[in-house]
Design an enzyme around this catalytic site. Structure first.
Site, PDB file in Angstrom:
ATOM      1  N   TYR A  70       0.856  -1.190   0.000  1.00  0.00           N
ATOM      2  CA  TYR A  70       0.000   0.000   0.000  1.00  0.00           C
ATOM      3  C   TYR A  70       0.890   1.238   0.000  1.00  0.00           C
ATOM      4  O   TYR A  70       1.902   1.278   0.711  1.00  0.00           O
ATOM      5  CB  TYR A  70      -0.876   0.025   1.257  1.00  0.00           C
ATOM      6  CG  TYR A  70      -1.654   1.323   1.394  1.00  0.00           C
ATOM      7  CD1 TYR A  70      -2.920   1.462   0.843  1.00  0.00           C
ATOM      8  CD2 TYR A  70      -1.092   2.427   2.060  1.00  0.00           C
ATOM      9  CE1 TYR A  70      -3.618   2.654   0.936  1.00  0.00           C
ATOM     10  CE2 TYR A  70      -1.789   3.629   2.162  1.00  0.00           C
ATOM     11  CZ  TYR A  70      -3.048   3.724   1.599  1.00  0.00           C
ATOM     12  OH  TYR A  70      -3.726   4.905   1.684  1.00  0.00           O
ATOM     13  N   GLU A 116      -3.352   7.607  -4.115  1.00  0.00           N
ATOM     14  CA  GLU A 116      -3.430   6.371  -3.328  1.00  0.00           C
ATOM     15  C   GLU A 116      -3.259   5.199  -4.278  1.00  0.00           C
ATOM     16  O   GLU A 116      -4.073   5.012  -5.187  1.00  0.00           O
ATOM     17  CB  GLU A 116      -4.762   6.269  -2.584  1.00  0.00           C
ATOM     18  CG  GLU A 116      -4.773   5.095  -1.619  1.00  0.00           C
ATOM     19  CD  GLU A 116      -6.064   4.998  -0.822  1.00  0.00           C
ATOM     20  OE1 GLU A 116      -7.150   5.076  -1.427  1.00  0.00           O
ATOM     21  OE2 GLU A 116      -5.984   4.825   0.405  1.00  0.00           O
TER      22      GLU A 116
END
Ligand code: GDP
Ligand code: MN
Length: 397
Positions: A118, A206
Site C-alpha cells: 500500500y 493512493e
C-alpha cells in the site's frame, strides 16, 4: 477533482512511474480490440477488466474481473459496461459504468509470489509537509489495517522544499522488506511517484496495490488520484480530464451558475450568504429537528436573479419540504434581497414548499415589511431562534 484509474495511471506513467499497462474501452468490441493490442506483450494471455468509476472497492463489487481469453474479455466487458456498480464507497443505487480499463494481467507466476503493498502521498496539514504513507499490507482496506495492526503502517514526511531525498526512498524500500533488484526498483518507483504528485499539484495519490511482480518489478496496479482544483488553472491538460458524469448533477449545474452548493440527505433546503453563516444555519436546522438538504452559499450579491437560480437548484431535490433563507445584509441591503425573493417566487410560480426568510442587517425592518405584505406563502423572521421555530412548525404540520 478526481481522475479515473486509467487517467491517473497515464499521469503516473508520464513521470516515469511503472504501471500495469492498459487501454480504456467504451464497448465490449473496443475491449476486445484493446486486449488484442495488449496480448502480445502480456505474460499469460490473461487480462483484467476494470470498471472505471470514481469509487474504490470495485473488486468487492464485481467491477474487477479476470478474463483468460478474448471471448471472456468480450463477455465480461459487456457485463460491466452499463452496470450500476455498487461498492462499499457508492450509494445503494451504485454508479453507472460507462467504460472499462482492459489491462495486462501482472500477477503471473515466476521466481517468487507476486506481493501487494500500500502507498499513498498526501498533505499533512499539521506539519505543512507532504507525507508518504505505506505498508506491507496492500490490496486490502487500509482502514482495517490501521485499526487492527497500526504498527504495519509507516510514514515518511517529505520537505516540499527539497522533495524526496535518496535516503528516504531507501528507508521506504527497506521498511517494506525489499532487497536486491526489487529494492532498487522501489526507490525509483517512490521517487517518481512523489515527483508526479508534486508536479501535478495533486492533493492525494493512493496506490493500492503497488505490486512486486514475480520477477521483481514494482508497479502501480491501481491509482486513485485527486488533483487540487484550485491549481487546475496551471494544468489545462489535467483540467480537461474532468468527467462530469461522475459528479452530482445538481452540484455541476450550481457550479456553472457560480453557486457554492453541496447536496446533502435532509429535507430542509438552505439559502445563505457566506460559508460560516451557512454552517451555522445547518446546525440550527438540526437543532430544530430537521435535516439540511444542502449547503448553499449564494455569495455576496444576493439579487433577484441569483435568488431565483438558487431556488431552482434547491427545488431540484425532491426531498425538500421547506426552505430556510438566512441572509445577512451588509453590503447587499436586506430590502433588495427581500424584493429578490418575492420576484423570484412570483417568477417561478410553482413553489409549493413553505419558505422561511430571516434577513438581518441593513434595512432589515423594511425587508420584513416587504415580505409580510407580499401576500405570498413566505414567513419572515428576525431572530435566529424564531426562524428555527418556524422551520420546526412547518415540518410538524
Ligand atoms: P479496487 O477494488 O477498486 O481497489 O480496484 P483494484 O484496482 O485495486 O483491483 C482490485 C484487485 O484486483 C486488486 O487488489 C488485485 O488483487 C486484483 N487485480 C488487479 N489487477 C490484477 C491482475 O492483473 N491480475 C490479477 N490476478 N489480479 C488483479
Ligand atoms: Mn485498489
Amino acid at each position: 477533482m478526481n481522475l479515473h484509474e486509467y487517467q491517473g495511471k497515464e499521469l503516473l506513467s508520464s513521470f516515469g512511474v511503472r504501471i500495469q499497462r492498459g487501454i480504456v474501452a467504451q464497448s465490449a468490441k473496443e475491449a476486445v480490440d484493446a486486449a488484442k493490442q495488449l496480448t502480445a506483450e502480456t505474460e499469460t494471455g490473461w487480462h483484467v477488466i476494470k470498471a472505471q468509476v470514481h469509487a474504490g472497492g470495485r473488486g468487492k463489487g464485481g467491477g474487477v474481473k479476470l478474463a483468460k481469453n478474448l471471448k471472456e474479455v468480450e463477455e465480461i466487458a459487456g457485463q460491466i459496461i452499463g452496470m450500476d456498480l455498487v461498492t462499499p464507497q457508492t450509494s445503494a443505487e451504485g454508479k453507472r459504468v460507462h467504460q472499462v480499463l482492459v489491462a495486462e494481467d501482472v500477477y503471473y507466476p515466476g521466481e517468487s509470489e507476486p506481493k501487494e503493498y500500500y502507498m499513498s502521498v498526501l498533505l499533512n496539514r499539521a506539519t505543512g509537509r507532504n507525507m508518504i504513507v505505506y505498508s506491507t499490507e496492500g490490496g486490502m482496506d487500509i482502514e482495517t489495517v490501521a485499526e487492527e495492526t497500526p504498527e504495519l503502517i509507516h510514514n515518511e514526511e517529505i520537505d516540499p522544499a527539497t522533495g524526496i531525498l535518496p535516503f528516504q526512498a531507501r528507508r521506504i524500500a527497506f521498511n517494506l522488506g525489499l532487497s536486491g533488484a526489487a529494492f532498487k526498483e522501489m526507490t525509483k518507483f517512490v521517487t517518481a511517484l512523489y515527483t508526479a504528485y508534486d508536479k501535478s499539484d495533486a492533493s492525494l495519490f493512493e496506490i493500492n496495490p503497488v505490486l512486486k511482480t514475480s520477477d521483481s518489478k514494482i508497479m502501480a496496479v491501481d491509482a486513485k488520484v485527486t488533483l487540487d482544483a484550485n491549481a487546475l488553472y496551471r494544468h489545462r491538460d489535467l483540467a480537461a480530464l474532468r468527467d462530469l458524469r461522475e459528479e452530482n448533477q445538481i452540484e455541476v449545474e450550481a457550479g456553472a451558475l457560480g453557486l457554492n452548493y453541496v447536496d446533502l440527505d435532509g429535507n430542509v433546503g438552505c439559502m445563505v450568504n457566506g460559508a460560516g453563516l451557512a454552517m451555522a444555519t445547518m446546525d440550527l436546522i438540526k437543532q430544530a429537528g430537521g435535516e439540511p438538504a444542502n449547503f448553499l452559499d449564494v455569495g455576496g450579491t444576493a439579487d433577484a436573479a441569483r435568488v431565483e437560480a438558487a431556488f431552482k437548484i434547491i427545488l431540484k431535490d425532491p426531498a425538500v419540504k421547506a426552505i430556510l433563507i438566512n441572509i445577512f445584509g451588509g453590503i447587499v441591503r436586506c430590502d433588495r434581497v427581500a424584493q429578490g425573493v418575492i420576484d423570484a417566487y412570483k417568477n417561478m410560480g410553482n413553489i409549493t414548499v413553505p419558505i422561511i426568510v430571516r434577513l438581518q442587517g441593513t434595512n432589515a425592518d423594511i425587508a420584513k415589511e416587504l415580505i409580510d405584505n407580499s401576500g405570498l406563502d413566505v414567513m419572515s423572521a428576525t431572530e435566529f431562534q424564531e426562524a428555527a421555530d418556524k422551520v420546526q412548525e412547518v415540518l410538524n404540520k
